[in-house]
Design a protein around this motif. Structure first.
Motif, PDB file in Angstrom:
ATOM      1  N   ASP A 111      50.378  35.365  48.304  1.00  0.00           N
ATOM      2  CA  ASP A 111      50.973  34.033  48.181  1.00  0.00           C
ATOM      3  C   ASP A 111      52.149  34.039  47.211  1.00  0.00           C
ATOM      4  O   ASP A 111      53.175  33.376  47.443  1.00  0.00           O
ATOM      5  CB  ASP A 111      49.923  33.028  47.694  1.00  0.00           C
ATOM      6  CG  ASP A 111      48.991  32.561  48.809  1.00  0.00           C
ATOM      7  OD1 ASP A 111      49.243  32.895  49.982  1.00  0.00           O
ATOM      8  OD2 ASP A 111      48.010  31.862  48.498  1.00  0.00           O
ATOM      9  N   PRO A 161      46.223  23.869  51.235  1.00  0.00           N
ATOM     10  CA  PRO A 161      44.951  24.269  51.854  1.00  0.00           C
ATOM     11  C   PRO A 161      45.060  25.511  52.728  1.00  0.00           C
ATOM     12  O   PRO A 161      44.099  26.265  52.868  1.00  0.00           O
ATOM     13  CB  PRO A 161      44.562  23.038  52.684  1.00  0.00           C
ATOM     14  CG  PRO A 161      45.287  21.901  52.055  1.00  0.00           C
ATOM     15  CD  PRO A 161      46.573  22.479  51.526  1.00  0.00           C
ATOM     16  N   GLU A 162      46.242  25.715  53.316  1.00  0.00           N
ATOM     17  CA  GLU A 162      46.423  26.872  54.200  1.00  0.00           C
ATOM     18  C   GLU A 162      46.782  28.142  53.446  1.00  0.00           C
ATOM     19  O   GLU A 162      46.961  29.203  54.055  1.00  0.00           O
ATOM     20  CB  GLU A 162      47.508  26.573  55.237  1.00  0.00           C
ATOM     21  CG  GLU A 162      48.935  26.464  54.689  1.00  0.00           C
ATOM     22  CD  GLU A 162      49.279  25.105  54.114  1.00  0.00           C
ATOM     23  OE1 GLU A 162      50.452  24.890  53.776  1.00  0.00           O
ATOM     24  OE2 GLU A 162      48.358  24.252  53.988  1.00  0.00           O
ATOM     25  N   SER A 163      46.884  28.070  52.127  1.00  0.00           N
ATOM     26  CA  SER A 163      47.259  29.257  51.362  1.00  0.00           C
ATOM     27  C   SER A 163      46.166  30.314  51.441  1.00  0.00           C
ATOM     28  O   SER A 163      44.979  30.013  51.566  1.00  0.00           O
ATOM     29  CB  SER A 163      47.522  28.901  49.902  1.00  0.00           C
ATOM     30  OG  SER A 163      46.312  28.646  49.207  1.00  0.00           O
ATOM     31  N   ARG A 164      46.571  31.555  51.366  1.00  0.00           N
ATOM     32  CA  ARG A 164      45.603  32.651  51.376  1.00  0.00           C
ATOM     33  C   ARG A 164      44.629  32.526  50.212  1.00  0.00           C
ATOM     34  O   ARG A 164      43.439  32.783  50.348  1.00  0.00           O
ATOM     35  CB  ARG A 164      46.328  33.993  51.307  1.00  0.00           C
ATOM     36  CG  ARG A 164      47.221  34.323  52.496  1.00  0.00           C
ATOM     37  CD  ARG A 164      47.879  35.673  52.250  1.00  0.00           C
ATOM     38  NE  ARG A 164      48.807  36.061  53.284  1.00  0.00           N
ATOM     39  CZ  ARG A 164      50.094  35.724  53.309  1.00  0.00           C
ATOM     40  NH1 ARG A 164      50.583  34.951  52.342  1.00  0.00           N
ATOM     41  NH2 ARG A 164      50.887  36.139  54.273  1.00  0.00           N
ATOM     42  N   ALA A 183      43.656  29.819  48.451  1.00  0.00           N
ATOM     43  CA  ALA A 183      42.673  28.745  48.611  1.00  0.00           C
ATOM     44  C   ALA A 183      41.583  29.149  49.594  1.00  0.00           C
ATOM     45  O   ALA A 183      40.388  28.881  49.354  1.00  0.00           O
ATOM     46  CB  ALA A 183      43.367  27.462  49.074  1.00  0.00           C
ATOM     47  N   ARG A 184      41.949  29.800  50.683  1.00  0.00           N
ATOM     48  CA  ARG A 184      40.949  30.230  51.663  1.00  0.00           C
ATOM     49  C   ARG A 184      40.044  31.313  51.078  1.00  0.00           C
ATOM     50  O   ARG A 184      38.828  31.315  51.300  1.00  0.00           O
ATOM     51  CB  ARG A 184      41.638  30.742  52.937  1.00  0.00           C
ATOM     52  CG  ARG A 184      42.434  29.680  53.688  1.00  0.00           C
ATOM     53  CD  ARG A 184      42.693  30.110  55.128  1.00  0.00           C
ATOM     54  NE  ARG A 184      43.344  31.404  55.210  1.00  0.00           N
ATOM     55  CZ  ARG A 184      44.666  31.583  55.273  1.00  0.00           C
ATOM     56  NH1 ARG A 184      45.472  30.535  55.237  1.00  0.00           N
ATOM     57  NH2 ARG A 184      45.182  32.790  55.384  1.00  0.00           N
ATOM     58  N   ALA A 186      37.520  29.815  48.621  1.00  0.00           N
ATOM     59  CA  ALA A 186      36.465  29.093  49.327  1.00  0.00           C
ATOM     60  C   ALA A 186      35.433  30.055  49.915  1.00  0.00           C
ATOM     61  O   ALA A 186      34.234  29.737  49.985  1.00  0.00           O
ATOM     62  CB  ALA A 186      37.072  28.232  50.429  1.00  0.00           C
ATOM     63  N   THR A 187      35.889  31.247  50.301  1.00  0.00           N
ATOM     64  CA  THR A 187      34.999  32.218  50.951  1.00  0.00           C
ATOM     65  C   THR A 187      34.299  33.134  49.960  1.00  0.00           C
ATOM     66  O   THR A 187      33.106  33.450  50.116  1.00  0.00           O
ATOM     67  CB  THR A 187      35.805  33.084  51.943  1.00  0.00           C
ATOM     68  OG1 THR A 187      36.410  32.231  52.922  1.00  0.00           O
ATOM     69  CG2 THR A 187      34.910  34.097  52.645  1.00  0.00           C
TER      70      THR A 187
END
Length: 219
Positions: A41, A199-202, A204-205, A208-209
């Motif tokens: 990012d 929200p679509e940023s690497r 943020a994903r 979350a994971t």
């Protein structure tokens, strides 16, 4: 004066070598994925910002984006590696702005502001972005030769940013303070910073994971 060169000081996202303060709750593999997302990012953001050139100053093995130059980090202490990054990429008359890979919430506007400030006649000689942990997330210098002061400043302490500011001013430099940003060191940092990213940023994903939410124990 030309647009600044932007340097990204980074460590290749290999398990066990990056984001070790995330472990626990993360595994080394999860921490490496968080680091990889933060770095990707950051590189995307720098690619979209105006710059005379972009340089990835790397510890380890990582493929830089197209159009980027690569330098290998040189030196033992972080202070030496920071100073050497400025020195090894220096071009007379070209300012330099250095950032790390720990602030994936970085926006192109941050870098554009630094570019405008350093490129304005009579403007500041340096820009410094303080971090909430007492360090700094960016340093921009109209004359990169002044980065030699970093060799004598202890890094990763609660006073690193303040000591850097004092050292720059003692050299007679006019310093503009950039917005304060939060570094990603701990799981709490990761979740807080993820809320500041698209929200679509690497990043943020990945958070979350791969970063478990803190467990709140009822009393």
């Amino acid at each position: 004066m030309s647009a600044p060169r932007v340097l990204v000081l980074a460590k290749a996202p290999a398990p066990g070598r990056v984001k070790t303060r995330l472990c626990p709750p993360c595994t080394p593999e999860q921490a490496a994925r968080i680091a990889a997302a933060a770095l990707a990012d950051t590189l995307d953001t720098v690619t979209t910002a105006a710059a005379s050139s972009r340089v990835l100053v790397l510890d380890g093995d990582y493929l830089a984006p197209a159009g980027w130059a690569m330098l290998t980090q040189r030196g033992g202490s972080l202070g030496d590696r920071l100073a050497n990054a400025f020195a090894d990429s220096r071009t007379p008359g070209t300012p330099a702005v250095l950032i790390g890979m720990d602030t994936p919430q970085l926006a192109a506007d941050h870098l554009d502001t630094a570019r405008e400030l350093l490129g304005t006649p009579g403007g500041p000689d340096a820009v410094l972005g303080p971090a909430t942990d007492g360090g700094w997330w960016t340093l921009g210098l109209r004359d990169p030769g002044h980065a030699t002061v970093l060799r004598t400043i202890a890094t990763s302490t609660a006073s690193t940013g303040r000591r850097t500011l004092i050292a720059l001013r003692r050299r007679g430099l006019r310093v503009h303070l950039m917005p304060r940003l939060r570094d990603v060191d701990t799981a709490a940092d990761a979740h807080a910073v993820a809320t500041l990213c698209p929200p679509e940023s690497r990043f943020a994903r990945a958070v979350a994971t791969d970063v478990p939410l803190p467990v709140v124990v009822a009393r």
